[in-house]
Motif scaffolding. Structure first.
Motif, PDB file in Angstrom:
ATOM      1  N   GLU A 134       0.811  -1.223   0.000  1.00 37.81           N
ATOM      2  CA  GLU A 134       0.000   0.000   0.000  1.00 37.81           C
ATOM      3  C   GLU A 134       0.844   1.272   0.000  1.00 37.81           C
ATOM      4  O   GLU A 134       0.366   2.328  -0.379  1.00 37.81           O
ATOM      5  CB  GLU A 134      -0.925   0.027   1.232  1.00 37.81           C
ATOM      6  CG  GLU A 134      -1.827  -1.177   1.364  1.00 37.81           C
ATOM      7  CD  GLU A 134      -1.123  -2.391   1.957  1.00 37.81           C
ATOM      8  OE1 GLU A 134      -0.248  -2.227   2.833  1.00 37.81           O
ATOM      9  OE2 GLU A 134      -1.447  -3.508   1.524  1.00 37.81           O
ATOM     10  N   LYS A 135       2.081   1.198   0.449  1.00 39.70           N
ATOM     11  CA  LYS A 135       2.941   2.385   0.554  1.00 39.70           C
ATOM     12  C   LYS A 135       3.822   2.601  -0.674  1.00 39.70           C
ATOM     13  O   LYS A 135       4.521   3.605  -0.758  1.00 39.70           O
ATOM     14  CB  LYS A 135       3.843   2.263   1.784  1.00 39.70           C
ATOM     15  CG  LYS A 135       3.113   2.168   3.072  1.00 39.70           C
ATOM     16  CD  LYS A 135       3.113   3.487   3.727  1.00 39.70           C
ATOM     17  CE  LYS A 135       2.416   3.326   5.073  1.00 39.70           C
ATOM     18  NZ  LYS A 135       2.365   4.543   5.793  1.00 39.70           N
ATOM     19  N   VAL A 136       3.816   1.680  -1.618  1.00 39.22           N
ATOM     20  CA  VAL A 136       4.705   1.781  -2.785  1.00 39.22           C
ATOM     21  C   VAL A 136       4.446   3.088  -3.533  1.00 39.22           C
ATOM     22  O   VAL A 136       5.372   3.827  -3.866  1.00 39.22           O
ATOM     23  CB  VAL A 136       4.533   0.559  -3.719  1.00 39.22           C
ATOM     24  CG1 VAL A 136       5.232   0.776  -5.044  1.00 39.22           C
ATOM     25  CG2 VAL A 136       5.061  -0.687  -3.045  1.00 39.22           C
ATOM     26  N   GLY A 137       3.181   3.415  -3.785  1.00 41.04           N
ATOM     27  CA  GLY A 137       2.852   4.628  -4.530  1.00 41.04           C
ATOM     28  C   GLY A 137       3.292   5.890  -3.830  1.00 41.04           C
ATOM     29  O   GLY A 137       3.861   6.797  -4.450  1.00 41.04           O
ATOM     30  N   SER A 138       3.049   5.985  -2.516  1.00 43.48           N
ATOM     31  CA  SER A 138       3.416   7.202  -1.790  1.00 43.48           C
ATOM     32  C   SER A 138       4.931   7.372  -1.708  1.00 43.48           C
ATOM     33  O   SER A 138       5.444   8.491  -1.781  1.00 43.48           O
ATOM     34  CB  SER A 138       2.798   7.199  -0.392  1.00 43.48           C
ATOM     35  OG  SER A 138       3.277   6.100   0.349  1.00 43.48           O
ATOM     36  N   ILE A 139       5.666   6.287  -1.586  1.00 43.43           N
ATOM     37  CA  ILE A 139       7.131   6.382  -1.527  1.00 43.43           C
ATOM     38  C   ILE A 139       7.691   6.804  -2.877  1.00 43.43           C
ATOM     39  O   ILE A 139       8.592   7.648  -2.955  1.00 43.43           O
ATOM     40  CB  ILE A 139       7.736   5.054  -1.040  1.00 43.43           C
ATOM     41  CG1 ILE A 139       7.377   4.851   0.424  1.00 43.43           C
ATOM     42  CG2 ILE A 139       9.242   5.024  -1.240  1.00 43.43           C
ATOM     43  CD1 ILE A 139       7.777   3.534   0.997  1.00 43.43           C
ATOM     44  N   VAL A 140       7.159   6.253  -3.962  1.00 39.34           N
ATOM     45  CA  VAL A 140       7.612   6.650  -5.299  1.00 39.34           C
ATOM     46  C   VAL A 140       7.286   8.122  -5.545  1.00 39.34           C
ATOM     47  O   VAL A 140       8.093   8.857  -6.122  1.00 39.34           O
ATOM     48  CB  VAL A 140       6.998   5.734  -6.376  1.00 39.34           C
ATOM     49  CG1 VAL A 140       7.223   6.298  -7.765  1.00 39.34           C
ATOM     50  CG2 VAL A 140       7.581   4.334  -6.269  1.00 39.34           C
ATOM     51  N   THR A 141       6.135   8.582  -5.083  1.00 39.39           N
ATOM     52  CA  THR A 141       5.779   9.997  -5.217  1.00 39.39           C
ATOM     53  C   THR A 141       6.768  10.877  -4.458  1.00 39.39           C
ATOM     54  O   THR A 141       7.192  11.926  -4.955  1.00 39.39           O
ATOM     55  CB  THR A 141       4.350  10.240  -4.702  1.00 39.39           C
ATOM     56  OG1 THR A 141       3.450   9.415  -5.435  1.00 39.39           O
ATOM     57  CG2 THR A 141       3.948  11.690  -4.861  1.00 39.39           C
ATOM     58  N   ALA A 142       7.163  10.456  -3.253  1.00 38.97           N
ATOM     59  CA  ALA A 142       8.134  11.226  -2.469  1.00 38.97           C
ATOM     60  C   ALA A 142       9.490  11.262  -3.164  1.00 38.97           C
ATOM     61  O   ALA A 142      10.169  12.302  -3.174  1.00 38.97           O
ATOM     62  CB  ALA A 142       8.265  10.625  -1.078  1.00 38.97           C
ATOM     63  N   ILE A 143       9.888  10.155  -3.753  1.00 43.01           N
ATOM     64  CA  ILE A 143      11.164  10.123  -4.476  1.00 43.01           C
ATOM     65  C   ILE A 143      11.116  11.035  -5.686  1.00 43.01           C
ATOM     66  O   ILE A 143      12.054  11.787  -5.957  1.00 43.01           O
ATOM     67  CB  ILE A 143      11.511   8.672  -4.880  1.00 43.01           C
ATOM     68  CG1 ILE A 143      11.839   7.843  -3.640  1.00 43.01           C
ATOM     69  CG2 ILE A 143      12.672   8.634  -5.862  1.00 43.01           C
ATOM     70  CD1 ILE A 143      11.956   6.356  -3.898  1.00 43.01           C
ATOM     71  N   ARG A 144      10.018  11.014  -6.426  1.00 43.29           N
ATOM     72  CA  ARG A 144       9.878  11.863  -7.621  1.00 43.29           C
ATOM     73  C   ARG A 144       9.857  13.342  -7.267  1.00 43.29           C
ATOM     74  O   ARG A 144      10.316  14.179  -8.039  1.00 43.29           O
ATOM     75  CB  ARG A 144       8.609  11.502  -8.382  1.00 43.29           C
ATOM     76  CG  ARG A 144       8.723  10.186  -9.094  1.00 43.29           C
ATOM     77  CD  ARG A 144       7.489   9.894  -9.856  1.00 43.29           C
ATOM     78  NE  ARG A 144       7.506  10.669 -11.090  1.00 43.29           N
ATOM     79  CZ  ARG A 144       6.535  10.649 -11.968  1.00 43.29           C
ATOM     80  NH1 ARG A 144       5.464   9.930 -11.756  1.00 43.29           N
ATOM     81  NH2 ARG A 144       6.630  11.358 -13.065  1.00 43.29           N
ATOM     82  N   SER A 145       9.316  13.674  -6.088  1.00 41.65           N
ATOM     83  CA  SER A 145       9.234  15.087  -5.705  1.00 41.65           C
ATOM     84  C   SER A 145      10.610  15.688  -5.446  1.00 41.65           C
ATOM     85  O   SER A 145      10.782  16.907  -5.523  1.00 41.65           O
ATOM     86  CB  SER A 145       8.348  15.245  -4.472  1.00 41.65           C
ATOM     87  OG  SER A 145       8.963  14.663  -3.348  1.00 41.65           O
ATOM     88  N   ARG A 146      11.609  14.852  -5.152  1.00 48.63           N
ATOM     89  CA  ARG A 146      12.974  15.349  -4.929  1.00 48.63           C
ATOM     90  C   ARG A 146      13.724  15.629  -6.220  1.00 48.63           C
ATOM     91  O   ARG A 146      14.793  16.215  -6.197  1.00 48.63           O
ATOM     92  CB  ARG A 146      13.761  14.342  -4.098  1.00 48.63           C
ATOM     93  CG  ARG A 146      13.335  14.318  -2.653  1.00 48.63           C
ATOM     94  CD  ARG A 146      14.216  13.404  -1.854  1.00 48.63           C
ATOM     95  NE  ARG A 146      13.400  12.238  -1.510  1.00 48.63           N
ATOM     96  CZ  ARG A 146      13.843  11.016  -1.367  1.00 48.63           C
ATOM     97  NH1 ARG A 146      15.110  10.751  -1.542  1.00 48.63           N
ATOM     98  NH2 ARG A 146      13.031  10.042  -1.058  1.00 48.63           N
TER      99      ARG A 146
END
Length: 147
Positions: free
Chosen positions: A87-99
């Motif tokens: 369930e957290k895969v999407g939110s972690i990828v979003t956080a990585i992309r935001s950097r």
């Protein structure tokens, strides 16, 4: 005739002037040929084989997503250095992309490094999570198949 024996033997000295050059040459060689791993997989992975393989262009824009079994035989997902639930895969990828900056966000690639025995349902679920957050550029890692 008298034979005279030398009583004081002098040991020849070893010239050490070229030693630093040799040491730095060997050090430089190992620095060049050593691969520095940035992530340590915490899951066991036996990478599948493929025939149409290409290499990525920039490592900064690649996020490695490992899928494999832990020491207890449970299927786990690892992003970077952390084991994460599905369930957290999407939110972690979003956080990585935001950097990343705008240009790097366009090139951002998810590199799925899955064990060859991973059920396709798990990979499909991960792809659905990535699709929800707009991470559509996905690659699969494999080793080159020897024909």
């Amino acid at each position: 005739m008298k034979i005279r024996r030398r009583r004081h033997h002098s040991v020849p000295t070893l010239k050490m002037a070229s030693m630093p050059d040799l040491i730095f040459t060997v050090l430089f060689f190992f620095m060049i040929v050593t691969h520095m791993r940035t992530e340590t997989p915490k899951v066991r992975i036996e990478v599948p084989q493929g025939t149409e393989l290409t290499k990525p262009t920039s490592k900064r824009t690649i996020t490695n997503l490992y899928i494999g079994k832990d020491n207890h035989g449970q299927t786990r997902i690892q992003i970077g250095e952390h084991i994460v639930p599905m369930e957290k895969v999407g939110s972690i990828v979003t956080a990585i992309r935001s950097r990343l900056n705008d240009e790097e966000q366009q090139l951002h690639t998810i590199n799925i490094r899955a064990d060859r025995n991973t059920p396709m349902g798990v990979i499909t679920d991960i792809k659905q999570e990535l699709r929800k957050v707009g991470a559509l550029n996905i690659r699969y890692s494999a080793t080159e198949e020897k024909i």
